[in-house]
Every structure is written in structure tokens, then in C-alpha cells.
Design an enzyme around this catalytic site. Structure first.
Site, PDB file in Angstrom:
ATOM      1  CG  ASP A  54      42.692  74.772 -44.509  1.00  0.00           C
ATOM      2  OD1 ASP A  54      43.596  75.273 -43.809  1.00  0.00           O
ATOM      3  OD2 ASP A  54      42.371  75.229 -45.620  1.00  0.00           O
ATOM      4  CG  ASN A 125      34.677  75.209 -43.980  1.00  0.00           C
ATOM      5  OD1 ASN A 125      35.130  76.336 -43.947  1.00  0.00           O
ATOM      6  ND2 ASN A 125      35.373  74.189 -44.468  1.00  0.00           N
ATOM      7  CB  ALA A 167      35.516  74.644 -47.971  1.00  0.00           C
ATOM      8  CE1 TYR A 168      31.306  69.643 -53.123  1.00  0.00           C
ATOM      9  CE2 TYR A 168      29.986  69.134 -51.188  1.00  0.00           C
ATOM     10  CZ  TYR A 168      30.317  68.889 -52.503  1.00  0.00           C
ATOM     11  OH  TYR A 168      29.671  67.905 -53.195  1.00  0.00           O
TER      12      TYR A 168
END
Length: 268
Positions: A54, A125, A167-168
Site C-alpha cells: 500500500d 492518505n 490507515a493510521y
């Protein structure tokens, strides 16, 4: 257009080996393959193949977006929320693409400007604000379209796209958002107030994040660049004028991807 580009994660030996196999596959069909970015942009490739995980796909998509080059993500990593196919599916996928049996999905991107300067970053992102490990809690003020909206006394704050929601922001307790949703997500990190909750806001908002408590805060842009803002300084975030373009082959719906990648949380 019989030209294709490869974006290779050179830290993965498997990616280098697969790049050679892909180059041979295309050469047998009369296609030109480019791995140098200047040649990729100069020659006008039909699409780009990202070989890694990714993170590699993020890099490739972010760089390709200004040139409107669609990207096929091949997952050689672990989680792989974004990549369309796994390594063993590559040549079947290439057959489909060269026969025009695919679609292109647009992904919302953000532009972040630091302190009204020429420091501007495009991200796919997230933009992450994080206190220094040795410092105390910070407070980040989020103003939406010029109006004070919410303060986050916390260890940090994540401003993410729907793509970045897996993600995060996901590990910080934020919601998973479908990539088709046109919105922006604010997720605090270890908030010190029960009222400091994640927010989903319109992609049309101009978001101004200011450091209103604490001496300094580190700001990361998709993890590829870091800078610092000091007390009273700000970062302005808004929807980018470009979108990332991802090649889709119709095999992996978003609900299916979520279920596959988070299967330890499901009950059969």
C-alpha cells in the site's frame, strides 16, 4: 497506447524479480516498458504498475495524479487495503487491462499548505499532527471555513481522506469510510477530553489546523515528508484539484476488502 510504466519498491527483491517478468511479458506483445520516472512522464504511458504494498501504491498514485496516469496496485506486502491484486494474479490482470476490461476509480486527495507559505503538499492518505515524544499534550484548534469549530487536546490529530480512513486513522479508532464518499475525516490521537470526537466533514470545507497549546508539533504528509509547526502556526488543508486514479478489475468490492483484511474481527 502500447507503453506502460513500472513503479518498483526496490527494497523488496520480489518486486525486482516480478518487474523483470512483467517487462518480458510486455516485450513479447510489442509494448514499451519504462521504469525511469522522467521517461514515464515524457512518453505518456497508458498506465502505471505499482509493485510493493500500500505504501508503494500511495507513492505511485500521488506522483501519477498530476499526469492523470491510472495505477494498478500489485500487493507484495501484508495488509494491502489499496492494492487491486495479489502477486499471483498479475498476468491475468494484464490480459484484462490490455483488452480494456477494467474501470478507473477516482480517489479524493488533499492539499496542505504550511503557514501561508509555498510549502504545499498533496496527499492521498492523511496529514498527521503529532506531539514530540518528550513533550506534553498539545491542543490543536480546527477551524472550518474560517470559523472556530473544535479543539483537540490530545497527543495529535489525523486529517484523512476516505482512502486514509483504513490507515493510521483506523488504528486511532476512526471510522472506515467507503472510497466513494466525498468527505474528510478528523480523528484525534489519544484525546484528553471526552468531547474531542472524530468528525466527518464535507470535502468542500477549508480546514485550518492551528497549534494553540504546546511549543511545537510535528506534521507528516502521507508519511513521505515531515515538518514542524510552532505555537500559533497553522496548516490549511482542502480538497486537491486533482484525484488519484486507481485501476479496478471488478473483483474486489470495498465491503469484501474490509471483510478480508479485518477477518479476525468477524464471526463466521
Amino acid at each position: 497506447m502500447d507503453r506502460v510504466g513500472l513503479w518498483i519498491n526496490h527494497s523488496k527483491p520480489e518486486a525486482i524479480t516480478l518487474a523483470g517478468q512483467i517487462t518480458h511479458w510486455f516485450a513479447e506483445r510489442g509494448w514499451d516498458v519504462y521504469t525511469d520516472w522522467e521517461k514515464i512522464t515524457a512518453q505518456g504511458v497508458g498506465f502505471l504498475i505499482s509493485l510493493g504494498g500500500d505504501g508503494t501504491l500511495l507513492e505511485a498514485s500521488r506522483e501519477a495524479a498530476p499526469y492523470a496516469i491510472p495505477v494498478l496496485g500489485v500487493n507484495l506486502g501484508r495488509l494491502g487495503f489499496l492494492c487491486e491484486i495479489e502477486r499471483n494474479e498479475i498476468f491475468d490482470a494484464l490480459d484484462k487491462i490490455t483488452n480494456h476490461d477494467y474501470s478507473i476509480q477516482e480517489r479524493l486527495m488533499l492539499t496542505a499548505t504550511v503557514n501561508d507559505s509555498d510549502q504545499t503538499f498533496d496527499v492521498l492518505n492523511d496529514v498527521v499532527f503529532l506531539r514530540e515524544p518528550a513533550s506534553a499534550m498539545v491542543t490543536l484548534q480546527a477551524n472550518l471555513t474560517g470559523e472556530p469549530s473544535v479543539s483537540y487536546p490530545a497527543d495529535g490529530l489525523i486529517v484523512s481522506t476516505p482512502t486514509g480512513s483504513t490507515a493510521y486513522a483506523l488504528s486511532a479508532g476512526g471510522p472506515i469510510m467507503s472510497p466513494n464518499v466525498e468527505a474528510i475525516l478528523l480523528t484525534p490521537l489519544a484525546a484528553h477530553s471526552l468531547s474531542a470526537r472524530p468528525m466527518v466533514i464535507s470535502d468542500q470545507e477549508n480546514i485550518e489546523i492551528s497549534l494553540v497549546r504546546g511549543e511545537e508539533c510535528i506534521v507528516s504528509f502521507d508519511g513521505y515528508h515531515r515538518t514542524a509547526i510552532k505555537y500559533g502556526e497553522k496548516v490549511v488543508i482542502k480538497r486537491a484539484p486533482i484525484n488519484a486514479l486507481l485501476i479496478r478489475l471488478g473483483k474486489r468490492s470495498f465491503p469484501r476488502v474490509v471483510r478480508e483484511k479485518l477477518k479476525d474481527r468477524w464471526h463466521e
